[in-house]
Design an enzyme around this catalytic site. Structure first.
Site, PDB file in Angstrom:
ATOM      1  N   SER A   1       0.845  -1.197   0.000  1.00 25.22           N
ATOM      2  CA  SER A   1       0.000   0.000   0.000  1.00 25.22           C
ATOM      3  C   SER A   1       0.876   1.241   0.000  1.00 25.22           C
ATOM      4  O   SER A   1       1.667   1.460   0.934  1.00 25.22           O
ATOM      5  CB  SER A   1      -0.898   0.021   1.231  1.00 25.22           C
ATOM      6  OG  SER A   1      -1.441   1.321   1.383  1.00 25.22           O
TER       7      SER A   1
ATOM      8  N   HIS B   1      -1.176  -1.354  -4.143  1.00 27.54           N
ATOM      9  CA  HIS B   1      -2.468  -1.040  -3.520  1.00 27.54           C
ATOM     10  C   HIS B   1      -2.583   0.480  -3.357  1.00 27.54           C
ATOM     11  O   HIS B   1      -1.738   1.109  -2.718  1.00 27.54           O
ATOM     12  CB  HIS B   1      -2.537  -1.738  -2.168  1.00 27.54           C
ATOM     13  CG  HIS B   1      -3.866  -1.675  -1.489  1.00 27.54           C
ATOM     14  ND1 HIS B   1      -4.916  -2.502  -1.834  1.00 27.54           N
ATOM     15  CD2 HIS B   1      -4.316  -0.900  -0.471  1.00 27.54           C
ATOM     16  CE1 HIS B   1      -5.957  -2.240  -1.058  1.00 27.54           C
ATOM     17  NE2 HIS B   1      -5.619  -1.264  -0.222  1.00 27.54           N
TER      18      HIS B   1
ATOM     19  N   ASP C   1      -4.852   3.440  -1.970  1.00 26.04           N
ATOM     20  CA  ASP C   1      -5.936   3.726  -1.028  1.00 26.04           C
ATOM     21  C   ASP C   1      -6.542   5.099  -1.307  1.00 26.04           C
ATOM     22  O   ASP C   1      -5.904   6.125  -1.083  1.00 26.04           O
ATOM     23  CB  ASP C   1      -5.401   3.681   0.410  1.00 26.04           C
ATOM     24  CG  ASP C   1      -5.180   2.263   0.892  1.00 26.04           C
ATOM     25  OD1 ASP C   1      -6.130   1.459   0.818  1.00 26.04           O
ATOM     26  OD2 ASP C   1      -4.054   1.949   1.325  1.00 26.04           O
TER      27      ASP C   1
ATOM     28  N   MET D   1      -9.348   7.742  -0.310  1.00 19.90           N
ATOM     29  CA  MET D   1     -10.234   8.104   0.814  1.00 19.90           C
ATOM     30  C   MET D   1     -10.813   9.495   0.578  1.00 19.90           C
ATOM     31  O   MET D   1     -10.103  10.388   0.121  1.00 19.90           O
ATOM     32  CB  MET D   1      -9.444   8.110   2.123  1.00 19.90           C
ATOM     33  CG  MET D   1      -8.732   6.794   2.423  1.00 19.90           C
ATOM     34  SD  MET D   1      -8.024   6.818   4.067  1.00 19.90           S
ATOM     35  CE  MET D   1      -6.971   5.348   3.991  1.00 19.90           C
TER      36      MET D   1
ATOM     37  N   HIS E   1      -8.354   0.671  -3.983  1.00 14.77           N
ATOM     38  CA  HIS E   1      -9.293   0.450  -2.871  1.00 14.77           C
ATOM     39  C   HIS E   1     -10.042   1.756  -2.627  1.00 14.77           C
ATOM     40  O   HIS E   1      -9.491   2.719  -2.095  1.00 14.77           O
ATOM     41  CB  HIS E   1      -8.466   0.020  -1.645  1.00 14.77           C
ATOM     42  CG  HIS E   1      -9.261  -0.224  -0.411  1.00 14.77           C
ATOM     43  ND1 HIS E   1      -8.681  -0.403   0.831  1.00 14.77           N
ATOM     44  CD2 HIS E   1     -10.599  -0.327  -0.200  1.00 14.77           C
ATOM     45  CE1 HIS E   1      -9.612  -0.599   1.741  1.00 14.77           C
ATOM     46  NE2 HIS E   1     -10.788  -0.540   1.150  1.00 14.77           N
TER      47      HIS E   1
ATOM     48  N   MET F   1     -12.330   3.867  -0.704  1.00 13.70           N
ATOM     49  CA  MET F   1     -13.010   4.089   0.584  1.00 13.70           C
ATOM     50  C   MET F   1     -13.769   5.402   0.453  1.00 13.70           C
ATOM     51  O   MET F   1     -13.400   6.428   1.033  1.00 13.70           O
ATOM     52  CB  MET F   1     -11.967   4.120   1.714  1.00 13.70           C
ATOM     53  CG  MET F   1     -11.424   2.733   2.030  1.00 13.70           C
ATOM     54  SD  MET F   1      -9.893   2.782   2.957  1.00 13.70           S
ATOM     55  CE  MET F   1      -8.740   2.972   1.601  1.00 13.70           C
TER      56      MET F   1
ATOM     57  N   MET G   1     -11.354  -6.263   5.561  1.00 15.80           N
ATOM     58  CA  MET G   1     -10.589  -5.278   6.338  1.00 15.80           C
ATOM     59  C   MET G   1     -10.293  -5.848   7.725  1.00 15.80           C
ATOM     60  O   MET G   1     -11.194  -6.331   8.422  1.00 15.80           O
ATOM     61  CB  MET G   1     -11.379  -3.976   6.495  1.00 15.80           C
ATOM     62  CG  MET G   1     -11.540  -3.159   5.228  1.00 15.80           C
ATOM     63  SD  MET G   1      -9.994  -2.703   4.408  1.00 15.80           S
ATOM     64  CE  MET G   1      -9.151  -1.749   5.662  1.00 15.80           C
TER      65      MET G   1
ATOM     66  N   GLY H   1      -9.184   3.793   7.072  1.00 18.61           N
ATOM     67  CA  GLY H   1      -8.941   5.223   7.268  1.00 18.61           C
ATOM     68  C   GLY H   1      -7.478   5.585   7.458  1.00 18.61           C
ATOM     69  O   GLY H   1      -7.046   6.647   7.029  1.00 18.61           O
TER      70      GLY H   1
ATOM     71  N   GLY I   1      -3.199   4.029   7.920  1.00 16.08           N
ATOM     72  CA  GLY I   1      -2.205   2.963   7.957  1.00 16.08           C
ATOM     73  C   GLY I   1      -1.675   2.816   9.378  1.00 16.08           C
ATOM     74  O   GLY I   1      -1.964   3.641  10.252  1.00 16.08           O
TER      75      GLY I   1
ATOM     76  N   ASP J   1      -6.475  -6.602   4.495  1.00 15.09           N
ATOM     77  CA  ASP J   1      -5.870  -5.269   4.520  1.00 15.09           C
ATOM     78  C   ASP J   1      -5.987  -4.689   5.925  1.00 15.09           C
ATOM     79  O   ASP J   1      -7.088  -4.559   6.458  1.00 15.09           O
ATOM     80  CB  ASP J   1      -6.640  -4.402   3.499  1.00 15.09           C
ATOM     81  CG  ASP J   1      -6.098  -2.997   3.353  1.00 15.09           C
ATOM     82  OD1 ASP J   1      -5.023  -2.695   3.907  1.00 15.09           O
ATOM     83  OD2 ASP J   1      -6.766  -2.202   2.658  1.00 15.09           O
TER      84      ASP J   1
ATOM     85  N   GLY K   1      -2.900  -3.868   9.238  1.00 11.69           N
ATOM     86  CA  GLY K   1      -2.087  -4.484  10.282  1.00 11.69           C
ATOM     87  C   GLY K   1      -1.372  -5.749   9.851  1.00 11.69           C
ATOM     88  O   GLY K   1      -1.054  -6.610  10.686  1.00 11.69           O
TER      89      GLY K   1
ATOM     90  N   GLY L   1       1.110  -1.981   4.147  1.00 11.57           N
ATOM     91  CA  GLY L   1       1.615  -0.620   3.975  1.00 11.57           C
ATOM     92  C   GLY L   1       2.819  -0.382   4.844  1.00 11.57           C
ATOM     93  O   GLY L   1       3.964  -0.468   4.400  1.00 11.57           O
TER      94      GLY L   1
END
Ligand code: DX5
Ligand code: ZN
Length: 216
Positions: free
Chosen positions: A9, A34, A36, A38, A67, A69, A141, A146, A148, A176, A178, A198
């Site tokens: 990510s 990846h 992200d 948002m 992705h 969001m 998820m 929201g 990383g 995705d 942690g 990430g």
């Protein structure tokens, strides 16, 4: 080495040097990137959008695993597809009802690219069963979307076998949030075929070592 698809990510990459950061994970063995997206509404954070995907498309041949969001995903499928996204994953929770979900999937597929749906930690996996045969990817998820660098939520990983039992082999089950060498192994042993990471990759001082540790 396994066939696990690693999708670094770029949320944790150096945004001032994205081309370099992408090439670095490519050299480390990654085949997907990846991205992200948002919007500050669906999640309490704002990141990047269509222009960045368009610019990345010019400098990489890696799969752009995007992705979304965002609220109202249907408004943004065409611009992201035209910008060069290879996979568009939207959120179940951003949709009104089953018809809306089917429409968004069909919209994505009409551009000849792959369609994914994602579920947040509090969403049960059963809700996406009706759409599994239409999808290329399901994204589970393992943190609240929201940001990383959050801690892996073990309970969420238990959704993986529930989904796997319902789908065919070609569906990519991605996780995705942690993900590191330990939590990644938990997910792959439960049936995940793709790991997003990430901070574990981009905060490490050896990207190849980090990517390899997720694959093994
Ligand atoms: C979180 C994003 C993730 C994030 C993962 O909302 O969807 O892709 O970049 O970051 P890590 O791997 O640091 O948890
Ligand atoms: Zn993500």
């Amino acid at each position: 080495m396994s066939n696990i698809i690693i999708s670094p990510s770029i949320l944790s990459a150096d945004f001032a040097n994205l081309e370099k950061e992408i090439n670095a994970v490519k050299d480390a063995g990654a085949k997907w990137i990846h991205v992200d997206v948002m919007d500050g509404h669906f999640v309490p954070n704002i990141t990047i959008g269509v222009p960045v995907v368009k610019s990345l498309r010019k400098v990489t041949d890696l799969i752009l695993d995007t992705h979304l969001m965002i609220e109202n995903p249907e408004k943004y499928i065409e611009p992201f597809a035209k910008a060069g996204a290879d996979i568009l994953t939207f959120h179940y929770e951003a949709c009104r009802d089953g018809n809306h979900i089917k429409e968004v999937i069909e919209q994505i597929k009409a551009f000849g690219i792959k369609a994914g749906i994602s579920i947040k930690p509090k969403t049960s996996p059963e809700v996406i069963f009706p759409y599994l045969s239409l999808l290329d990817l399901v994204l589970v998820m393992t943190v609240e979307p929201g940001f990383g660098g959050q801690e892996f939520m073990h309970d969420c990983a238990m959704k993986i076998p529930v989904i796997k039992a319902q789908c065919n082999e070609s569906l990519v089950i991605q996780v995705d949030g942690g993900i590191n060498n330990l939590t990644g192994k938990i997910c792959t042993s439960l049936g995940a075929s793709s790991l997003v990471a990430g901070s574990y990759i981009y905060n490490s001082n050896n990207y190849k070592k980090a990517v390899d540790s997720l694959k093994s």
